[in-house]
Design a protein around this motif. Sequence first.
Motif, short mmCIF file in Angstrom:
data_model
loop_
_atom_site.label_atom_id
_atom_site.label_comp_id
_atom_site.label_asym_id
_atom_site.label_seq_id
_atom_site.Cartn_x
_atom_site.Cartn_y
_atom_site.Cartn_z
N ALA A 100 28.93 33.05 38.60
CA ALA A 100 29.78 33.64 37.43
C ALA A 100 30.58 32.62 36.84
N ALA A 101 30.40 32.68 35.59
CA ALA A 101 31.25 31.74 34.76
C ALA A 101 32.76 32.31 34.88
N VAL A 102 33.86 31.54 35.26
CA VAL A 102 35.23 32.21 35.32
C VAL A 102 36.19 31.28 34.76
N PHE A 103 35.94 30.20 33.77
CA PHE A 103 36.72 29.41 33.61
C PHE A 103 35.98 28.49 32.41
N GLN A 104 36.58 28.53 31.25
CA GLN A 104 36.25 27.73 30.14
C GLN A 104 37.19 26.98 29.44
N PHE A 105 37.30 25.49 29.06
CA PHE A 105 38.10 25.07 28.47
C PHE A 105 37.40 24.21 27.43
N ILE A 106 37.98 24.18 26.02
CA ILE A 106 37.31 23.40 24.90
C ILE A 106 38.55 22.57 24.66
N THR A 107 37.81 21.22 24.73
CA THR A 107 38.69 19.93 24.56
C THR A 107 39.44 20.22 23.38
N GLY A 108 40.92 19.92 23.65
CA GLY A 108 41.74 20.08 22.20
C GLY A 108 42.17 21.42 21.92
N ALA A 148 42.33 25.66 23.65
CA ALA A 148 42.83 26.63 24.73
C ALA A 148 41.92 26.84 25.98
N ALA A 149 42.20 26.88 27.19
CA ALA A 149 41.24 27.22 28.25
C ALA A 149 41.45 28.84 28.19
N ARG A 150 40.27 29.43 28.78
CA ARG A 150 40.37 30.90 29.08
C ARG A 150 40.01 31.10 30.52
N VAL A 151 40.21 32.25 30.92
CA VAL A 151 40.06 32.63 32.27
C VAL A 151 40.61 34.12 32.45
N LYS A 152 39.93 35.04 32.95
CA LYS A 152 40.02 36.57 33.19
C LYS A 152 40.66 36.77 34.65
N ILE A 153 41.73 37.31 34.59
CA ILE A 153 42.36 37.59 35.73
C ILE A 153 43.03 38.85 35.80
N ALA A 154 42.87 39.91 36.92
CA ALA A 154 43.55 41.01 36.91
C ALA A 154 42.92 42.05 35.69
N GLY A 155 41.58 41.55 35.25
CA GLY A 155 41.09 42.39 34.27
C GLY A 155 41.63 41.91 32.93
N GLY A 178 42.41 38.89 41.15
CA GLY A 178 41.62 37.40 41.03
C GLY A 178 41.10 37.12 39.86
N LEU A 179 40.12 36.39 39.95
CA LEU A 179 39.19 35.80 38.90
C LEU A 179 38.15 36.67 38.69
N GLN A 180 37.65 36.98 37.48
CA GLN A 180 36.53 37.85 36.88
C GLN A 180 35.75 37.00 35.95
N PRO A 181 34.50 37.34 35.98
CA PRO A 181 33.67 36.41 35.01
C PRO A 181 34.07 36.60 33.70
N LEU A 182 33.65 35.75 33.13
CA LEU A 182 34.15 35.78 31.20
C LEU A 182 32.82 36.36 30.72
#
Length: 164
Positions: free
Chosen positions: A72-80, A82-89, A45-49
Amino acid sequence: MKSALIITAAIILGACATATGPESGPTAESSPISLASADPSAPQGLQPLVNASLPSSECGMVLWTLEGTRPAAVFQFITGKAARVKIAGRELNLTLTEFSGASGYGVFERQRFAGEEGLVVEVTAQFGLEFAGGAYLEQGLIRVRDGAGWSMVSPTAGIAGCRN
């Protein structure tokens, strides 16, 4: 509760962007992204960035969920970008593929992102109370579906805004 959100938003918008080392990505030895694992000790699942703050002079959003009793921050999107997420390590970069609904700060109420190996991440949230340079995102959900069809849903809250 509202003061805790304001403090969290200030930390995320105001924190210095720090280098976190090279981007982790798939290697020849890495396994496909999977939300299901036969190994219960494997991260799922989701893990903290490590660093989810918005970089200076950028707009976007950060979403968090509860990890125990702490956000815990789990998702980041910078307009224009990429987005970042941490899944399954694994920390992954995602590309915005669809968006709809109300918008502000380059963020929409409904957004769909695609990642490697058929990964799809759908993010929904409603714009809430505004603050200097941003707005709270409320009643959010992150839906993740891996290439094999496994899926998970996590409730989220966050901010959309711009950092000077």
